[in-house]
Motif scaffolding. Structure first.
Motif, PDB file in Angstrom:
ATOM      1  N   LEU A  51      12.655   6.098  50.300  1.00  0.00           N
ATOM      2  CA  LEU A  51      13.774   6.559  51.125  1.00  0.00           C
ATOM      3  C   LEU A  51      13.430   7.884  51.791  1.00  0.00           C
ATOM      4  CD1 LEU A  51      17.497   6.543  50.274  1.00  0.00           C
ATOM      5  CD2 LEU A  51      16.441   8.705  50.797  1.00  0.00           C
ATOM      6  N   PHE A  86      16.758   4.506  55.954  1.00  0.00           N
ATOM      7  CA  PHE A  86      16.396   3.541  54.909  1.00  0.00           C
ATOM      8  C   PHE A  86      17.632   2.918  54.265  1.00  0.00           C
ATOM      9  CE2 PHE A  86      14.590   2.449  50.689  1.00  0.00           C
ATOM     10  CZ  PHE A  86      13.487   1.722  51.100  1.00  0.00           C
ATOM     11  N   GLU A  87      18.683   3.711  54.084  1.00  0.00           N
ATOM     12  CA  GLU A  87      19.898   3.236  53.410  1.00  0.00           C
ATOM     13  C   GLU A  87      20.631   2.172  54.222  1.00  0.00           C
ATOM     14  OE1 GLU A  87      20.315   7.748  53.398  1.00  0.00           O
ATOM     15  OE2 GLU A  87      18.737   6.360  54.012  1.00  0.00           O
ATOM     16  N   PHE A  89      19.511  -0.521  55.542  1.00  0.00           N
ATOM     17  CA  PHE A  89      19.031  -1.878  55.288  1.00  0.00           C
ATOM     18  C   PHE A  89      19.443  -2.360  53.905  1.00  0.00           C
ATOM     19  CE2 PHE A  89      16.113   0.305  58.163  1.00  0.00           C
ATOM     20  CZ  PHE A  89      16.253  -0.504  59.282  1.00  0.00           C
ATOM     21  N   GLN A  91      18.848  -4.579  50.323  1.00  0.00           N
ATOM     22  CA  GLN A  91      17.757  -4.471  49.365  1.00  0.00           C
ATOM     23  C   GLN A  91      16.554  -5.368  49.707  1.00  0.00           C
ATOM     24  OE1 GLN A  91      16.492  -6.531  46.696  1.00  0.00           O
ATOM     25  NE2 GLN A  91      15.192  -4.885  45.947  1.00  0.00           N
ATOM     26  N   ARG A  93      15.454  -6.310  52.631  1.00  0.00           N
ATOM     27  CA  ARG A  93      14.755  -5.731  53.781  1.00  0.00           C
ATOM     28  C   ARG A  93      14.101  -4.397  53.410  1.00  0.00           C
ATOM     29  NH1 ARG A  93      17.618  -6.186  59.375  1.00  0.00           N
ATOM     30  NH2 ARG A  93      19.161  -4.811  58.495  1.00  0.00           N
ATOM     31  N   ARG A  94      14.731  -3.640  52.508  1.00  0.00           N
ATOM     32  CA  ARG A  94      14.093  -2.408  52.029  1.00  0.00           C
ATOM     33  C   ARG A  94      12.793  -2.736  51.294  1.00  0.00           C
ATOM     34  NH1 ARG A  94      19.563  -0.788  50.609  1.00  0.00           N
ATOM     35  NH2 ARG A  94      19.102  -1.262  48.443  1.00  0.00           N
TER      36      ARG A  94
END
Length: 124
Positions: A51, A86-87, A89, A91, A93-94
């Motif tokens: 992140l 980052f937040e 997207f 889980q 896609r992360r």
């Protein structure tokens, strides 16, 4: 050195350092439990390396990461999502973003030194 040459800040118009920008509106009050929860939420966010590194890098890096992730799973990311943190997207896609960033990191280990502009000329 002459003491008269040192200029001290004048007291007229000086604003206190603490609560800067809070002259009109005061900070929202919170309970100790809310403060503790907010502290731990921010602490956890800074401990997440994926992140932190994804969010601090510029749009070109995010574009490359998403392009590589789209090669792994076509159609996962859209071009208008490039500037998102980052937040944003979900889980799965992360996880793809992390895989792409790890692949780029691996490239960094196998790439040669930086190249000079002069190397664009080929010998006869």
């Amino acid at each position: 050195m002459n003491q008269n040459n040192i200029s001290a800040p004048s007291k007229t118009g000086a604003k206190p350092f603490n609560n800067a920008g809070c002259a009109d509106t005061q900070p929202q009050k919170m309970t100790s439990d809310e403060c503790f929860a907010r502290f731990h939420q921010k602490l956890k966010a800074t401990q997440n390396g994926a992140l932190r590194n994804f969010n601090k890098l510029e749009g070109n890096f995010k574009f490359v990461v998403m392009t590589l992730a789209n090669r792994m799973e076509p159609g996962t990311f859209k071009s208008d999502e490039v500037g998102q943190p980052f937040e944003y997207f979900d889980q799965p896609r992360r996880l793809l973003l992390i895989k792409a960033m790890n692949e780029i990191t691996r490239w960094g280990e196998i790439l040669p030194r930086r190249f000079s502009h002069h190397e664009s000329y080929l010998p006869d």
